[in-house]
Scaffold this motif. Structure first.
Motif, PDB file in Angstrom:
ATOM      1  N   VAL A 134      81.472  80.403 -22.206  1.00  0.00           N
ATOM      2  CA  VAL A 134      82.916  80.305 -22.031  1.00  0.00           C
ATOM      3  C   VAL A 134      83.378  81.519 -21.233  1.00  0.00           C
ATOM      4  CG1 VAL A 134      85.141  80.082 -23.173  1.00  0.00           C
ATOM      5  CG2 VAL A 134      83.096  79.098 -24.236  1.00  0.00           C
ATOM      6  N   LYS A 193      79.045  66.347 -22.475  1.00  0.00           N
ATOM      7  CA  LYS A 193      77.887  66.234 -23.372  1.00  0.00           C
ATOM      8  C   LYS A 193      76.950  65.139 -22.871  1.00  0.00           C
ATOM      9  CE  LYS A 193      76.761  64.694 -28.047  1.00  0.00           C
ATOM     10  NZ  LYS A 193      76.364  63.300 -27.957  1.00  0.00           N
ATOM     11  N   ARG A 196      72.713  72.478 -26.272  1.00  0.00           N
ATOM     12  CA  ARG A 196      72.615  73.445 -25.173  1.00  0.00           C
ATOM     13  C   ARG A 196      73.544  74.626 -25.367  1.00  0.00           C
ATOM     14  NH1 ARG A 196      71.988  68.704 -24.234  1.00  0.00           N
ATOM     15  NH2 ARG A 196      70.311  67.921 -23.010  1.00  0.00           N
ATOM     16  N   PRO A 197      73.216  75.768 -24.784  1.00  0.00           N
ATOM     17  CA  PRO A 197      74.146  76.897 -24.819  1.00  0.00           C
ATOM     18  C   PRO A 197      75.410  76.569 -24.021  1.00  0.00           C
ATOM     19  CG  PRO A 197      71.989  77.575 -23.960  1.00  0.00           C
ATOM     20  CD  PRO A 197      71.956  76.090 -24.108  1.00  0.00           C
ATOM     21  N   VAL A 198      76.527  77.093 -24.490  1.00  0.00           N
ATOM     22  CA  VAL A 198      77.810  76.928 -23.811  1.00  0.00           C
ATOM     23  C   VAL A 198      78.340  78.321 -23.493  1.00  0.00           C
ATOM     24  CG1 VAL A 198      80.180  76.065 -24.003  1.00  0.00           C
ATOM     25  CG2 VAL A 198      78.293  74.780 -25.041  1.00  0.00           C
ATOM     26  N   LEU A 246      82.025  71.207 -27.555  1.00  0.00           N
ATOM     27  CA  LEU A 246      80.697  71.166 -26.934  1.00  0.00           C
ATOM     28  C   LEU A 246      79.682  71.949 -27.767  1.00  0.00           C
ATOM     29  CD1 LEU A 246      81.549  71.623 -23.161  1.00  0.00           C
ATOM     30  CD2 LEU A 246      80.301  69.702 -24.166  1.00  0.00           C
ATOM     31  N   ALA A 247      80.089  73.103 -28.247  1.00  0.00           N
ATOM     32  CA  ALA A 247      79.179  73.955 -29.021  1.00  0.00           C
ATOM     33  C   ALA A 247      78.739  73.286 -30.316  1.00  0.00           C
ATOM     34  CB  ALA A 247      79.844  75.294 -29.321  1.00  0.00           C
ATOM     35  N   HIS A 248      79.578  72.436 -30.877  1.00  0.00           N
ATOM     36  CA  HIS A 248      79.257  71.799 -32.156  1.00  0.00           C
ATOM     37  C   HIS A 248      78.613  70.426 -32.014  1.00  0.00           C
ATOM     38  CE1 HIS A 248      81.118  74.828 -34.651  1.00  0.00           C
ATOM     39  NE2 HIS A 248      82.144  74.836 -33.825  1.00  0.00           N
ATOM     40  N   GLN A 294      76.301  69.366 -29.346  1.00  0.00           N
ATOM     41  CA  GLN A 294      75.094  69.226 -28.523  1.00  0.00           C
ATOM     42  C   GLN A 294      74.298  70.521 -28.595  1.00  0.00           C
ATOM     43  OE1 GLN A 294      74.758  70.740 -25.120  1.00  0.00           O
ATOM     44  NE2 GLN A 294      76.395  72.024 -25.903  1.00  0.00           N
ATOM     45  N   ALA A 347      85.331  73.791 -25.320  1.00  0.00           N
ATOM     46  CA  ALA A 347      84.164  74.659 -25.534  1.00  0.00           C
ATOM     47  C   ALA A 347      83.667  74.569 -26.972  1.00  0.00           C
ATOM     48  CB  ALA A 347      84.518  76.101 -25.190  1.00  0.00           C
ATOM     49  N   ALA A 348      84.585  74.607 -27.938  1.00  0.00           N
ATOM     50  CA  ALA A 348      84.181  74.527 -29.344  1.00  0.00           C
ATOM     51  C   ALA A 348      83.571  73.168 -29.655  1.00  0.00           C
ATOM     52  CB  ALA A 348      85.373  74.787 -30.255  1.00  0.00           C
TER      53      ALA A 348
END
Length: 186
Positions: free
Chosen positions: A158, A112, A154-156, A148-150, A152, A145-146
């Motif tokens: 997986v 992040k 940006r698209p993540v 990161l998705a919550h 920041q 992955a989860a």
């Protein structure tokens, strides 16, 4: 695919696609990330986070000092060389500029922070292989992955590493038995 060769970079790119990797990970994660970098006309920034080290302080110029959790541990230059070789092999034949960034600490927080500093376009990570050790670790720490998705904007992306579980299949069918000390009587 062209006969182009991947090109390692020496400085950190601006607005890259970031790919989080671990040693021995299937090449698919890097190849998918490289394709998205090419689509965006961006460089690929490959990041590995050493969870056995932590950030001790950061200089005003941005240089990050780390320390091992185990004070007897010796920094592994061999790991960086292994990851560089892994990336070179995975990206063979893909025309994309790339660089490797060695980070320390919590994987989600480190990626992040890197994404914020470079204004990354996308973060690409792989799934974990199914196994009891990874399942226990993910239960306590959560999926990278989860997280990161919550945490920041940006698209993540997986990328699945193994064969997907069928809708009617038990995802834990092939699991190892629980160790007795973790789940008595299993």
């Amino acid at each position: 695919m062209s006969d182009a060769v991947s090109q390692p970079q020496t400085r950190r790119p601006h607005r890259p696609v970031i790919a989080g990797i671990v040693p021995g990970q299937p090449a698919r994660v890097l190849r998918e990330a490289a394709q998205y970098a090419r689509l965006h006309g961006a460089a690929l920034l490959i990041a590995h986070v050493d969870i056995t080290r932590f950030v001790s302080y950061e200089d005003p110029d941005g240089y990050v000092h780390t320390a091992p959790i185990n004070l007897d541990a010796i920094p592994s230059e061999a790991l960086e060389a292994q990851l560089r070789d892994q990336a070179t092999a995975a990206l063979s034949g893909i025309d994309v500029a790339w660089s490797l960034e060695m980070l320390a600490g919590d994987p989600a927080l480190a990626m992040k922070d890197l994404a914020e500093r470079t204004e990354a376009r996308l973060i690409v990570v792989g799934t974990r292989k199914r196994g009891i050790g990874d399942s226990i670790r993910e239960f306590f720490t959560g999926s990278v992955a989860a997280r990161l998705a919550h945490r920041q904007p940006r698209p993540v992306l997986v990328v699945p590493l193994g064969e997907p579980v069928k809708d009617d299949e038990d995802p834990w069918r092939d699991r190892q038995e629980w160790p007795e000390e973790l789940w008595p009587g299993s």
